[in-house]
Design a protein around this motif. Structure first.
Motif, PDB file in Angstrom:
ATOM      1  N   UNK A   1       0.800  -1.123   0.010  1.00 28.34           N
ATOM      2  CA  UNK A   1      -0.001   0.009   0.004  1.00 28.34           C
ATOM      3  C   UNK A   1       0.986   1.247  -0.062  1.00 28.34           C
ATOM      4  N   UNK A   2       0.232   2.385  -0.289  1.00 28.49           N
ATOM      5  CA  UNK A   2       0.997   3.594  -0.373  1.00 28.49           C
ATOM      6  C   UNK A   2       1.485   4.333   0.773  1.00 28.49           C
ATOM      7  N   UNK A   3       0.755   4.164   1.725  1.00 28.73           N
ATOM      8  CA  UNK A   3       0.738   4.501   3.088  1.00 28.73           C
ATOM      9  C   UNK A   3       1.628   3.679   4.059  1.00 28.73           C
ATOM     10  N   UNK A   4       2.759   4.238   4.428  1.00 27.30           N
ATOM     11  CA  UNK A   4       3.645   3.119   5.251  1.00 27.30           C
ATOM     12  C   UNK A   4       3.093   2.686   6.433  1.00 27.30           C
ATOM     13  N   UNK A   5       2.191   3.315   7.292  1.00 25.66           N
ATOM     14  CA  UNK A   5       1.488   2.482   8.408  1.00 25.66           C
ATOM     15  C   UNK A   5       0.679   1.512   7.904  1.00 25.66           C
ATOM     16  N   UNK A   6       0.000   1.557   6.757  1.00 25.73           N
ATOM     17  CA  UNK A   6      -1.034   0.479   6.315  1.00 25.73           C
ATOM     18  C   UNK A   6      -0.081  -0.735   6.251  1.00 25.73           C
ATOM     19  N   UNK A   7       1.022  -0.630   6.117  1.00 24.70           N
ATOM     20  CA  UNK A   7       2.078  -1.958   5.608  1.00 24.70           C
ATOM     21  C   UNK A   7       2.678  -2.277   7.077  1.00 24.70           C
ATOM     22  N   UNK A   8       2.371  -1.544   8.114  1.00 29.44           N
ATOM     23  CA  UNK A   8       3.090  -2.095   9.495  1.00 29.44           C
ATOM     24  C   UNK A   8       1.861  -3.148  10.214  1.00 29.44           C
ATOM     25  N   UNK A   9       2.379  -4.087  10.571  1.00 28.14           N
ATOM     26  CA  UNK A   9       1.611  -4.890  11.395  1.00 28.14           C
ATOM     27  C   UNK A   9       1.511  -4.367  12.869  1.00 28.14           C
ATOM     28  N   UNK A  10       0.326  -3.676  12.900  1.00 29.82           N
ATOM     29  CA  UNK A  10       0.367  -3.105  14.178  1.00 29.82           C
ATOM     30  C   UNK A  10      -0.038  -4.114  15.544  1.00 29.82           C
ATOM     31  N   UNK A  11       0.092  -5.287  15.064  1.00 29.01           N
ATOM     32  CA  UNK A  11      -0.069  -6.475  16.300  1.00 29.01           C
ATOM     33  C   UNK A  11       1.284  -6.738  16.776  1.00 29.01           C
ATOM     34  N   UNK A  12       2.255  -6.190  16.071  1.00 23.93           N
ATOM     35  CA  UNK A  12       3.596  -6.764  16.358  1.00 23.93           C
ATOM     36  C   UNK A  12       4.565  -5.709  17.118  1.00 23.93           C
ATOM     37  N   UNK A  13       4.013  -4.470  17.209  1.00 20.06           N
ATOM     38  CA  UNK A  13       4.548  -3.330  17.800  1.00 20.06           C
ATOM     39  C   UNK A  13       4.324  -3.126  19.412  1.00 20.06           C
ATOM     40  N   UNK A  14       5.094  -2.553  20.096  1.00 17.79           N
ATOM     41  CA  UNK A  14       4.847  -2.514  21.528  1.00 17.79           C
ATOM     42  C   UNK A  14       5.021  -0.982  21.881  1.00 17.79           C
TER      43      UNK A  14
END
Length: 150
Positions: A1-14
């Motif tokens: 996807x064009x938006x970087x944060x949409x490619x971030x798996x938000x389940x893996x961050x702390x």
């Protein structure tokens, strides 16, 4: 996807954390860098609107006392943090120092800047206390800001 944060798996961050989210070289060679300043764990907790709004005003005003590189400090729609956009490519350690200094100023503030109907689109939607609580909680976890995932 064009938006970087949409490619971030938000389940893996702390959260909380500070990370480089994007870097852009502009047509004339200038560089801007966007940092993800995550206050709360995605899909688990969020900041209330008055805290978000007031912290946005406070950070936008006070951060410029510490750096001439600040372009913008914008809240995320998910209410879990902010995007800090800086001119150039400062390393995360320098950005963390800027954030720490600015949030320390927030704790010492006696009012939210421009929290009125002349200077703000929703001037009554502010809480200095809520912004300071969010800043205090984020600062208390300073040791883990550079650790994005467990």
């Amino acid at each position: 996807m064009n938006v970087e944060s949409f490619n971030l798996d938000h389940r893996t961050v702390s959260a909380p954390y500070v990370r480089v989210a994007d870097r852009k070289e502009l047509p004339h060679g200038d560089v801007i860098t966007k940092y993800d300043v995550r206050f709360t764990q995605p899909n688990v907790a969020h900041l209330e609107m008055k805290a978000i709004h007031s912290l946005e005003h406070l950070f936008a005003e006070h951060s410029r006392n510490h750096s001439s590189s600040v372009v913008d400090f914008s809240p995320m729609g998910c209410q879990t943090g902010y995007y800090l956009i800086l001119q150039g490519e400062p390393d995360v350690a320098a950005v963390v120092d800027l954030i720490e200094a600015t949030l320390t100023d927030v704790l010492d503030a006696t009012e939210v800047p421009a929290a009125n109907e002349v200077q703000c689109g929703w001037g009554e939607n502010h809480s200095l206390e809520a912004a300071q609580d969010a800043a205090r909680e984020f600062l208390a976890q300073r040791a883990v800001w550079e650790q994005v995932s467990e």
